[in-house]
Write a protein that holds these residues in place. Sequence first.
Motif, PDB file in Angstrom:
ATOM      1  N   GLU A  32       0.843  -1.190   0.000  1.00 13.74           N
ATOM      2  CA  GLU A  32       0.000   0.000   0.000  1.00 13.74           C
ATOM      3  C   GLU A  32       0.881   1.243   0.000  1.00 13.74           C
ATOM      4  O   GLU A  32       2.083   1.173   0.244  1.00 13.74           O
ATOM      5  N   GLN A  33       0.242   2.380  -0.296  1.00 15.34           N
ATOM      6  CA  GLN A  33       0.951   3.655  -0.167  1.00 15.34           C
ATOM      7  C   GLN A  33       0.192   4.535   0.811  1.00 15.34           C
ATOM      8  O   GLN A  33      -1.026   4.662   0.743  1.00 15.34           O
ATOM      9  N   THR A  34       0.951   5.126   1.716  1.00 16.70           N
ATOM     10  CA  THR A  34       0.351   6.016   2.724  1.00 16.70           C
ATOM     11  C   THR A  34       1.179   7.298   2.829  1.00 16.70           C
ATOM     12  O   THR A  34       1.720   7.605   3.892  1.00 16.70           O
ATOM     13  N   PRO A  35       1.289   8.053   1.743  1.00 18.67           N
ATOM     14  CA  PRO A  35       2.083   9.277   1.797  1.00 18.67           C
ATOM     15  C   PRO A  35       1.408  10.322   2.672  1.00 18.67           C
ATOM     16  O   PRO A  35       0.183  10.399   2.739  1.00 18.67           O
ATOM     17  N   GLY A  36       2.209  11.113   3.331  1.00 21.20           N
ATOM     18  CA  GLY A  36       1.664  12.191   4.135  1.00 21.20           C
ATOM     19  C   GLY A  36       1.551  13.493   3.380  1.00 21.20           C
ATOM     20  O   GLY A  36       0.934  14.446   3.850  1.00 21.20           O
ATOM     21  N   VAL A  37       2.149  13.521   2.172  1.00 21.91           N
ATOM     22  CA  VAL A  37       2.293  14.772   1.437  1.00 21.91           C
ATOM     23  C   VAL A  37       1.920  14.589  -0.026  1.00 21.91           C
ATOM     24  O   VAL A  37       2.296  13.592  -0.652  1.00 21.91           O
ATOM     25  N   LEU A  38       1.179  15.542  -0.564  1.00 30.55           N
ATOM     26  CA  LEU A  38       1.020  15.693  -2.010  1.00 30.55           C
ATOM     27  C   LEU A  38       1.928  16.823  -2.451  1.00 30.55           C
ATOM     28  O   LEU A  38       1.880  17.924  -1.898  1.00 30.55           O
ATOM     29  N   TRP A  39       2.764  16.551  -3.435  1.00 33.96           N
ATOM     30  CA  TRP A  39       3.719  17.527  -3.965  1.00 33.96           C
ATOM     31  C   TRP A  39       3.281  17.918  -5.369  1.00 33.96           C
ATOM     32  O   TRP A  39       3.153  17.059  -6.246  1.00 33.96           O
ATOM     33  N   ILE A  40       3.041  19.188  -5.588  1.00 34.76           N
ATOM     34  CA  ILE A  40       2.722  19.696  -6.918  1.00 34.76           C
ATOM     35  C   ILE A  40       3.882  20.583  -7.336  1.00 34.76           C
ATOM     36  O   ILE A  40       4.076  21.675  -6.795  1.00 34.76           O
ATOM     37  N   GLY A  41       4.683  20.087  -8.265  1.00 36.59           N
ATOM     38  CA  GLY A  41       5.906  20.785  -8.630  1.00 36.59           C
ATOM     39  C   GLY A  41       6.010  21.061 -10.112  1.00 36.59           C
ATOM     40  O   GLY A  41       5.122  20.721 -10.898  1.00 36.59           O
ATOM     41  N   PRO A  48      13.591  17.190  -8.789  1.00 33.41           N
ATOM     42  CA  PRO A  48      12.865  15.963  -8.423  1.00 33.41           C
ATOM     43  C   PRO A  48      12.511  15.966  -6.937  1.00 33.41           C
ATOM     44  O   PRO A  48      13.382  16.052  -6.076  1.00 33.41           O
ATOM     45  N   ALA A  49      11.240  15.864  -6.652  1.00 34.27           N
ATOM     46  CA  ALA A  49      10.755  16.047  -5.278  1.00 34.27           C
ATOM     47  C   ALA A  49      11.439  15.135  -4.276  1.00 34.27           C
ATOM     48  O   ALA A  49      11.902  15.587  -3.220  1.00 34.27           O
ATOM     49  N   GLU A  50      11.504  13.844  -4.574  1.00 34.07           N
ATOM     50  CA  GLU A  50      12.038  12.904  -3.603  1.00 34.07           C
ATOM     51  C   GLU A  50      13.526  13.141  -3.325  1.00 34.07           C
ATOM     52  O   GLU A  50      13.985  12.966  -2.199  1.00 34.07           O
ATOM     53  N   ILE A  51      14.262  13.523  -4.359  1.00 36.49           N
ATOM     54  CA  ILE A  51      15.705  13.689  -4.179  1.00 36.49           C
ATOM     55  C   ILE A  51      16.027  14.938  -3.375  1.00 36.49           C
ATOM     56  O   ILE A  51      16.829  14.912  -2.442  1.00 36.49           O
ATOM     57  N   ILE A  52      15.389  16.065  -3.706  1.00 32.35           N
ATOM     58  CA  ILE A  52      15.746  17.316  -3.023  1.00 32.35           C
ATOM     59  C   ILE A  52      15.248  17.349  -1.582  1.00 32.35           C
ATOM     60  O   ILE A  52      15.701  18.170  -0.785  1.00 32.35           O
ATOM     61  N   PRO A  57      10.752   6.310  -1.375  1.00 25.50           N
ATOM     62  CA  PRO A  57       9.541   5.948  -2.106  1.00 25.50           C
ATOM     63  C   PRO A  57       8.385   5.683  -1.137  1.00 25.50           C
ATOM     64  O   PRO A  57       8.570   5.025  -0.113  1.00 25.50           O
ATOM     65  N   GLY A  58       7.222   6.221  -1.462  1.00 27.21           N
ATOM     66  CA  GLY A  58       6.058   6.044  -0.606  1.00 27.21           C
ATOM     67  C   GLY A  58       5.759   7.209   0.312  1.00 27.21           C
ATOM     68  O   GLY A  58       4.679   7.278   0.906  1.00 27.21           O
ATOM     69  N   GLU A  59       6.689   8.152   0.424  1.00 29.65           N
ATOM     70  CA  GLU A  59       6.482   9.278   1.341  1.00 29.65           C
ATOM     71  C   GLU A  59       5.759  10.448   0.683  1.00 29.65           C
ATOM     72  O   GLU A  59       5.080  11.225   1.374  1.00 29.65           O
ATOM     73  N   ILE A  60       5.909  10.608  -0.632  1.00 24.91           N
ATOM     74  CA  ILE A  60       5.365  11.779  -1.323  1.00 24.91           C
ATOM     75  C   ILE A  60       4.577  11.333  -2.552  1.00 24.91           C
ATOM     76  O   ILE A  60       5.081  10.561  -3.372  1.00 24.91           O
ATOM     77  N   SER A  86      -8.782  12.984  -0.862  1.00 28.53           N
ATOM     78  CA  SER A  86      -9.980  12.236  -0.471  1.00 28.53           C
ATOM     79  C   SER A  86      -9.737  10.754  -0.241  1.00 28.53           C
ATOM     80  O   SER A  86     -10.452  10.130   0.546  1.00 28.53           O
ATOM     81  N   VAL A  87      -8.741  10.173  -0.919  1.00 25.45           N
ATOM     82  CA  VAL A  87      -8.486   8.742  -0.787  1.00 25.45           C
ATOM     83  C   VAL A  87      -7.239   8.462   0.059  1.00 25.45           C
ATOM     84  O   VAL A  87      -7.288   7.699   1.023  1.00 25.45           O
ATOM     85  N   LEU A  88      -6.141   9.111  -0.297  1.00 28.03           N
ATOM     86  CA  LEU A  88      -4.902   8.891   0.446  1.00 28.03           C
ATOM     87  C   LEU A  88      -4.864   9.656   1.763  1.00 28.03           C
ATOM     88  O   LEU A  88      -4.039   9.355   2.634  1.00 28.03           O
TER      89      LEU A  88
END
Length: 215
Positions: A32-41, A48-52, A57-60, A86-88
């Motif tokens: 499953e994925q349970t990210p705490g953050v939505l990143w709109i970049g 790249p969001a995850e690198i900076i 994987p799975g956090e954003i 609404s879902v995540l």
Amino acid sequence: MRPFEKLLLENKAWAEEKISKEPDYFKRLAKEQTPGVLWIGCSDSRVPAEIITNAEPGEIFVHRNIANQIITTDFNSLSVIQFAVSVLKVKHVIVCGHYNCGGIKAALESQRAELALVNKWLMHVKDVYRLHQDEIERQPTAEARAARLVELNVIEQIYSLAHTSIIQQAWKTERRPALHGWVYGLDNGILNDLITLTPDHRIESIYRYADPSTI
């Protein structure tokens, strides 16, 4: 070696390294994925969001487009936002722009005939410029004007998010997510926090849904 071949080799090396350190890593991630953050970049390859953010994987949950825009007629980005909120059930939404953004620079110039679709997309950034033209034009250099438009564009996207029924409904019923506007510095790798809106933010009446729970 061709670029895509290098990517495949690097992927294999990365996967092998992960498994060597944690044999069940991918099995756990696949559940499953349970990210705490939505990143709109921005789509820029240098941000790249995850690198900076040094995220795993799975956090954003990530959506990217030219000049990191929230356009209320763009079903692509709105679908991402709705699914994430609404879902995540993400607790934070980050809109992240970056200095020296090619889309922002292009929006400050005349439209190019050969880029008909890009022109239409950047029209929304031009509108941000029009709304803040006096402030932007007071900047001493072209670089400074572009940098200020980068910042103002991020701020305007945060307000655009707050004006959607998706966010207003989540704010009313679940008291989340917080909205954050950031700008990334290509020259130093640092994120600059510009604005945060929480569920307590008062939305102007013309943008407010009378009863978001019925939407």
